[in-house]
Scaffold this motif. Structure first.
Motif, mmCIF file in Angstrom:
data_model
loop_
_atom_site.group_PDB
_atom_site.id
_atom_site.type_symbol
_atom_site.label_atom_id
_atom_site.label_comp_id
_atom_site.label_asym_id
_atom_site.label_seq_id
_atom_site.Cartn_x
_atom_site.Cartn_y
_atom_site.Cartn_z
ATOM 1 N N UNK A 23 0.821 -1.216 0.000
ATOM 2 C CA UNK A 23 0.000 0.000 0.000
ATOM 3 C C UNK A 23 0.853 1.264 0.000
ATOM 4 N N UNK A 24 2.146 1.122 0.286
ATOM 5 C CA UNK A 24 3.032 2.296 0.253
ATOM 6 C C UNK A 24 3.672 2.503 -1.120
ATOM 7 N N UNK A 25 3.490 1.555 -2.026
ATOM 8 C CA UNK A 25 4.071 1.693 -3.373
ATOM 9 C C UNK A 25 3.455 2.871 -4.110
ATOM 10 N N UNK A 26 4.230 3.429 -5.004
ATOM 11 C CA UNK A 26 3.719 4.429 -5.936
ATOM 12 C C UNK A 26 3.528 3.735 -7.283
ATOM 13 N N UNK A 27 2.715 4.323 -8.138
ATOM 14 C CA UNK A 27 2.499 3.789 -9.472
ATOM 15 C C UNK A 27 2.772 4.908 -10.478
ATOM 16 N N UNK A 28 3.762 4.673 -11.345
ATOM 17 C CA UNK A 28 4.056 5.603 -12.438
ATOM 18 C C UNK A 28 3.206 5.169 -13.627
ATOM 19 N N UNK A 29 2.372 6.077 -14.107
ATOM 20 C CA UNK A 29 1.506 5.779 -15.245
ATOM 21 C C UNK A 29 1.933 6.648 -16.413
ATOM 22 N N UNK A 30 2.184 6.010 -17.568
ATOM 23 C CA UNK A 30 2.527 6.743 -18.789
ATOM 24 C C UNK A 30 1.494 6.407 -19.859
ATOM 25 N N UNK A 31 1.151 7.397 -20.653
ATOM 26 C CA UNK A 31 0.150 7.248 -21.700
ATOM 27 C C UNK A 31 0.716 7.851 -22.980
ATOM 28 N N UNK A 32 0.485 7.167 -24.098
ATOM 29 C CA UNK A 32 0.938 7.702 -25.380
ATOM 30 C C UNK A 32 0.005 7.216 -26.491
ATOM 31 N N UNK A 33 -0.508 8.157 -27.284
ATOM 32 C CA UNK A 33 -1.329 7.780 -28.438
ATOM 33 C C UNK A 33 -1.400 8.942 -29.429
ATOM 34 N N UNK A 34 -1.722 8.606 -30.665
ATOM 35 C CA UNK A 34 -1.878 9.579 -31.740
ATOM 36 C C UNK A 34 -3.341 10.002 -31.787
ATOM 37 N N UNK A 35 -3.586 11.299 -31.965
ATOM 38 C CA UNK A 35 -4.967 11.755 -32.052
ATOM 39 C C UNK A 35 -5.092 12.911 -33.031
ATOM 40 N N UNK A 36 -6.350 13.181 -33.405
ATOM 41 C CA UNK A 36 -6.654 14.291 -34.300
ATOM 42 C C UNK A 36 -7.882 15.002 -33.752
ATOM 43 N N UNK A 37 -7.897 16.328 -33.887
ATOM 44 C CA UNK A 37 -9.097 17.096 -33.582
ATOM 45 C C UNK A 37 -9.569 17.758 -34.869
ATOM 46 N N UNK A 38 -10.881 17.879 -35.004
ATOM 47 C CA UNK A 38 -11.465 18.421 -36.225
ATOM 48 C C UNK A 38 -12.742 19.171 -35.882
ATOM 49 N N UNK A 39 -12.938 20.310 -36.519
ATOM 50 C CA UNK A 39 -14.174 21.056 -36.379
ATOM 51 C C UNK A 39 -14.417 21.819 -37.674
#
Length: 168
Positions: A57-73
């Motif tokens: 319960x004392x551990x830390x968790x390193x979370x990494x996220x990576x993805x390609x995205x596009x926005x359009x309007x």
């Protein structure tokens, strides 16, 4: 001198208490190659999640996220997408307008025409303190502001979310 074949002569698990602080205790990855498209201002899961069960319960968790995205309007001069990372149902990286904006991820594009589009890579990371030994799920959500269309894992390019348990 004598050599030992570690692959066949060593079994068991090294107690995590014997490892120095900062040691990586386990790594779990979640991936998706399915493009997710969303329009509208509601937070939507994009299909990237990972579950990890910390050994302490004392551990830390390193979370990494990576993805390609596009926005359009279309029909406007500005396009905005916002992203957030959740532990369970709690946002730990919040989007704009959230109540805890210590780490905000937002992408905007402006144009002088009546058509806005932008494609890029999103990378997020956070060192979290879940304070549990129960399975913990991390996931990513997107939001399109003012009818912006958000496409994650653009063109079905693999996105990933990785959770690293870190000894303290």
């Amino acid at each position: 001198n004598q050599s030992i074949n570690l692959a066949s002569n060593v079994t068991g698990t090294l107690p995590t208490a014997n490892l120095p602080a900062g040691s990586i205790l386990q790594v779990v990855e979640g991936t998706s190659s399915t493009e997710h498209e969303a329009t509208g201002s509601a937070d939507q899961d994009i299909g990237l999640s990972v579950a990890i069960t910390p050994s302490s319960s004392s551990s830390k968790v390193l979370v990494t996220v990576s993805f390609l995205y596009k926005i359009f309007l279309s029909g406007s001069y500005g396009s905005t997408a916002q992203f957030q990372l959740l532990r369970g149902s709690t946002a730990i990286i919040t989007r704009s307008g959230g109540t805890n904006q210590d780490y905000n991820v937002e992408a905007s594009a402006l144009s002088t025409s009546n058509y806005v589009t932008m494609a890029t890579q999103l990378n997020m990371q956070i060192l979290d303190s879940p304070s549990t030994t129960s399975a913990t799920t991390y996931k990513v959500q997107s939001t399109g502001i003012s009818s912006t269309r958000v496409e994650c894992m653009l063109n079905n390019v693999r996105g990933s979310i990785v959770a690293y348990e870190v000894a303290v």
